[in-house]
Design an enzyme around this catalytic site. Sequence first.
Site, short mmCIF file in Angstrom:
data_model
loop_
_atom_site.label_atom_id
_atom_site.label_comp_id
_atom_site.label_asym_id
_atom_site.label_seq_id
_atom_site.Cartn_x
_atom_site.Cartn_y
_atom_site.Cartn_z
N VAL A 133 -25.30 -5.87 -28.36
CA VAL A 133 -24.33 -5.35 -29.28
C VAL A 133 -22.93 -5.66 -29.19
O VAL A 133 -22.93 -6.38 -28.11
CB VAL A 133 -23.83 -3.68 -27.88
CG1 VAL A 133 -23.07 -3.14 -28.44
CG2 VAL A 133 -24.94 -3.15 -28.15
N LYS A 206 -26.55 0.45 -32.24
CA LYS A 206 -25.75 -0.55 -30.91
C LYS A 206 -25.62 0.63 -30.29
O LYS A 206 -25.41 1.11 -29.07
CB LYS A 206 -25.57 -1.31 -31.80
CG LYS A 206 -25.66 -1.92 -32.15
CD LYS A 206 -24.74 -3.18 -33.45
CE LYS A 206 -24.77 -4.29 -33.92
NZ LYS A 206 -24.38 -4.85 -34.87
N1 HSE Z 1 -25.57 -7.43 -38.69
C1 HSE Z 1 -25.17 -7.18 -37.38
C2 HSE Z 1 -23.72 -6.87 -38.03
C3 HSE Z 1 -24.83 -8.03 -36.79
O1 HSE Z 1 -22.94 -7.18 -38.56
O2 HSE Z 1 -23.05 -5.94 -36.89
C4 HSE Z 1 -24.66 -8.21 -35.41
O3 HSE Z 1 -25.33 -7.69 -34.48
#
Ligand code: HSE
Length: 431
Positions: A133, A206
Amino acid sequence: MKNEINIGLLGFGVVGGGVAKILQDHQEDLCHKLGVPVKIKRVLVKDLTKKRDVALAPEIFTSELDDVLEDPSIDLIVEVIGGTREAKDAIERSLRAGKGVVTANKDVMAESGLELLKLADENKCDLFFEASVGGGIPLIRTLEDGLASDRISALTGIVNGTTNFILTKMKHENKSYEDALAEATELGFAEADPSADVDGIDAARKMVILASLAFSTDVNLDDVYVRGMKEIKDGDLELAERFGYTVKLAGSAKKDEEGIEVAVEPVLFPNSHPLASVNNEFNAVYVYGDAVGETMFYGPGAGSLPTATSVTGDIVAACRNLMLGVNGSRLHAPQHKKKVKDDSQKFARYFHRILVKDEVGVLTKLTAIYSAHGASLATVVQQPEENVAEADLIFITHQISRQQHLDIMNELKETPEVIGVQSHYRVEGEA
Ligand code: HSE
């Protein structure tokens, strides 16, 4: 006492490459902090023939997980494969083999975090997941250690770098959604399947991790109300700006005596709100604690080196535990039985953009619908449309329940003078 720590690195993509670089470039500092060197002993990759621009001996690369797990000199596994099934299996096997694990995998931790933490405890191993996260922001450690003595009542913030990058480029550089997403992918911010980013699933995972830790309960993905970026319609960013707001894809988690609520959705933040000026791939999370009050954590939320910084931070923590012989000594069982609020218990202000026939009496008819549902209006504005027979009506409510909001939306859709509900947003903050 160990005279070196050996790492088995599973995966060598954007984050894995960053981990190798930090361990190499900062080796002297790490050695000073830990008293022993930290070395990458084996690296698991899918394709051994792929050319890699890295100063690691070619013979340490393998395509067999067993080569890593069965090496008795490997003390710690770092899982940066991503995805779910293969990564979860690798974590489980590592823990069963008695090796601690550091992972950046939010998919696995959101879906199976509690189960894996239990397995780690049973095998006296550490399982750390700071990088899952907030990229480079030390959020997990903040909740587990820094704010451990407080009672967290709410978390709200931007936890997906890709969507924040896209919204920033669309708002400030007039880029199209497609071009901004391509740029985020090119820079290594987006997921392998970027629909996880734009549909809000990555942020929801997250929020599951953060809410579970903050409220010491077992939140799962089904508990999260999710609306992705596609709900933001053409013209909404400009319209929001005209009313003094910025649109962000935001996560929120709240807890009170009635239960918890967790959501990911596009939210209107007043331009004076600090989250309104969090731009590009940066993330920021407000944490409200009963004792500490309001705190905010800000930093790069995606990208190779920021994410790898969180991974290597976990490596340092795990190595310290190994050196002291206290690995696997945390208590992970949730304290509280989960109670999720229903829509009639969740309160917010809402912004509604409604396309109507521009006829006498329409405004009165629509405001009567809000009144009938007990919703008080803070703002009512009519915007002219290119088609003179139509108009956009903007309503911003005072605090109403999500149920009232949904009931109003449903009734508006059934109203003959309403051509369509163009968009609707939760509005952060008081009127
Ligand atoms: N794809 C995710 C983002 C990567 O853009 O936050 C980091 O967890």
